[in-house]
Write an enzyme that holds these catalytic residues in place. Structure first.
Site, PDB file in Angstrom:
ATOM      1  N   GLY A  50       0.829  -1.150  -0.048  1.00 14.08           N
ATOM      2  CA  GLY A  50      -0.048   0.048   0.172  1.00 14.08           C
ATOM      3  C   GLY A  50       1.050   1.258  -0.028  1.00 14.08           C
ATOM      4  N   GLN A  55       3.027  10.028   1.588  1.00 10.24           N
ATOM      5  CA  GLN A  55       4.342   9.622   1.753  1.00 10.24           C
ATOM      6  C   GLN A  55       5.124   9.960   0.530  1.00 10.24           C
ATOM      7  OE1 GLN A  55       2.522   5.641   2.605  1.00 10.24           O
ATOM      8  NE2 GLN A  55       4.211   5.454   3.841  1.00 10.24           N
ATOM      9  N   CYS A 103       5.961   0.013   7.708  1.00 11.32           N
ATOM     10  CA  CYS A 103       5.699   1.198   6.844  1.00 11.32           C
ATOM     11  C   CYS A 103       6.922   1.692   6.024  1.00 11.32           C
ATOM     12  CB  CYS A 103       5.344   2.292   7.782  1.00 11.32           C
ATOM     13  SG  CYS A 103       4.567   3.887   7.160  1.00 11.32           S
ATOM     14  N   LEU A 104       6.588   2.113   4.957  1.00  7.67           N
ATOM     15  CA  LEU A 104       7.759   2.806   4.001  1.00  7.67           C
ATOM     16  C   LEU A 104       8.312   3.957   4.486  1.00  7.67           C
ATOM     17  CD1 LEU A 104       5.968   2.224   0.534  1.00  7.67           C
ATOM     18  CD2 LEU A 104       7.566   0.533   1.536  1.00  7.67           C
ATOM     19  N   HIS A 145      -4.440   1.191   7.572  1.00  9.41           N
ATOM     20  CA  HIS A 145      -3.280   1.974   7.806  1.00  9.41           C
ATOM     21  C   HIS A 145      -2.879   3.157   6.722  1.00  9.41           C
ATOM     22  CE1 HIS A 145       1.596   1.557   8.291  1.00  9.41           C
ATOM     23  NE2 HIS A 145       1.483   2.081   6.969  1.00  9.41           N
ATOM     24  N   GLU A 146      -3.343   2.923   5.654  1.00  7.10           N
ATOM     25  CA  GLU A 146      -3.138   3.958   4.471  1.00  7.10           C
ATOM     26  C   GLU A 146      -4.078   5.353   4.896  1.00  7.10           C
ATOM     27  OE1 GLU A 146      -0.587   1.438   3.071  1.00  7.10           O
ATOM     28  OE2 GLU A 146      -0.611   3.621   2.789  1.00  7.10           O
ATOM     29  N   HIS A 149      -2.356   7.498   7.282  1.00  9.22           N
ATOM     30  CA  HIS A 149      -1.560   8.353   6.642  1.00  9.22           C
ATOM     31  C   HIS A 149      -2.222   9.684   6.358  1.00  9.22           C
ATOM     32  CE1 HIS A 149       2.355   6.309   6.592  1.00  9.22           C
ATOM     33  NE2 HIS A 149       1.856   5.223   6.080  1.00  9.22           N
TER      34      HIS A 149
HETATM   35  O1  K2U Z   1       1.800   2.548   3.915  1.00  5.95           O
HETATM   36  C1  K2U Z   1       3.018   2.050   3.787  1.00  5.95           C
HETATM   37  O2  K2U Z   1       3.710   2.630   4.380  1.00  5.95           O
HETATM   38  C2  K2U Z   1       2.950   0.746   3.235  1.00  5.95           C
HETATM   39  C3  K2U Z   1       3.080  -0.338   4.327  1.00  5.95           C
HETATM   40  C4  K2U Z   1       1.641  -0.908   4.292  1.00  5.95           C
HETATM   41  C5  K2U Z   1       1.286  -1.804   5.237  1.00  5.95           C
HETATM   42  C6  K2U Z   1       0.033  -1.930   5.734  1.00  5.95           C
HETATM   43  C7  K2U Z   1      -0.347  -2.627   6.981  1.00  5.95           C
HETATM   44  C8  K2U Z   1       0.322  -3.672   7.006  1.00  5.95           C
HETATM   45  C9  K2U Z   1       1.720  -3.873   6.565  1.00  5.95           C
HETATM   46  C10 K2U Z   1       2.316  -2.982   5.793  1.00  5.95           C
HETATM   47  C11 K2U Z   1       4.254  -1.189   3.492  1.00  5.95           C
HETATM   48  O3  K2U Z   1       3.460  -2.214   2.668  1.00  5.95           O
HETATM   49  S1  K2U Z   1       5.215  -1.859   4.572  1.00  5.95           S
HETATM   50  C12 K2U Z   1       6.055  -3.481   4.016  1.00  5.95           C
HETATM   51  C13 K2U Z   1       5.345  -4.659   4.464  1.00  5.95           C
HETATM   52  C14 K2U Z   1       4.663  -5.190   3.162  1.00  5.95           C
HETATM   53  C15 K2U Z   1       4.145  -6.614   4.077  1.00  5.95           C
HETATM   54  C16 K2U Z   1       3.928  -6.842   5.121  1.00  5.95           C
HETATM   55  C17 K2U Z   1       4.355  -6.026   6.128  1.00  5.95           C
HETATM   56  C18 K2U Z   1       5.003  -4.917   5.738  1.00  5.95           C
HETATM   57 ZN    ZN Z   2       2.833   3.486   6.377  1.00  2.59          ZN
END
Ligand code: K2U
Ligand code: ZN
Length: 159
Positions: A50, A55, A103-104, A145-146, A149
């Site tokens: 996501g 971001q 989170c990125l 989560h998004e 943000h």
């Molecule tokens: O918004 C972001 O920073 C992207 C995150 C999104 C995310 C949301 C919920 C749970 C995990 C991640 C990135 O995808 S972080 C990379 C990642 C991918 C899969 C699982 C965990 C982390």
């Molecule tokens: Zn994030």
């Protein structure tokens, strides 16, 4: 051409703003298409599931949700990425689920966050059509989560 954008890191003010809604007049603009293409390329380059416009330093209410199976969520559904404009959670289950997030914008950190297991989201797609869609499980987690943000909230504030 390389349209991978820089990703704002925790501590940068843009991440703490309440992002502005996308306006009707922007819906047909080339700018919105270029921005969402660049967000998609950036998310994919960073192996994200996501990404939210703030971001990539754009304080607008635009997110991409792109669940796929990954080490932490091996049974996560592989979904076509969804671009949501002005997304709003209109219903959320009382039931919550704890799950690990990253989170990125917060590298090298993972944490367990409680999220509603099931949500109903209303948003506009790039054609300007209003869509109401239900999500559960990992995709529901990504949406929450998004949207955080867009409201200046990072997952580390929910640990
Ligand atoms: O918004 C972001 O920073 C992207 C995150 C999104 C995310 C949301 C919920 C749970 C995990 C991640 C990135 O995808 S972080 C990379 C990642 C991918 C899969 C699982 C965990 C982390
Ligand atoms: Zn994030």
């Amino acid at each position: 051409m390389n349209n991978i954008l820089a990703v704002a890191q925790q501590g940068e003010p843009i991440l703490n703003l309440i992002a502005a809604p996308v306006m009707e007049v922007e819906l047909k603009s080339e700018w919105l298409n270029h921005l969402t293409e660049a967000m998609m390329a950036t998310m994919l380059a960073r192996q994200g599931v996501g990404i939210a416009a703030p971001q990539v330093y754009v304080s607008k209410r635009i997110i991409i949700v792109a669940s796929r199976a990954n080490p932490r969520y091996p049974d996560a559904p592989n979904m076509q990425p969804i671009i949501m404009l002005n997304p709003k959670i209109i219903e959320a289950s009382q039931a919550k689920v704890i799950g690990q997030e990253g989170c990125l914008s917060v590298p090298e950190q993972r944490g367990d966050v409680a999220r509603a297991e099931q949500i109903k989201v209303r948003y506009l797609n790039l054609q300007g059509h209003e869509i109401v869609q239900e999500f559960s499980g990992f995709p529901a987690r990504i949406v929450q989560h998004e949207i955080d943000h867009l409201d200046g909230i990072l997952f580390v504030e929910r640990l």
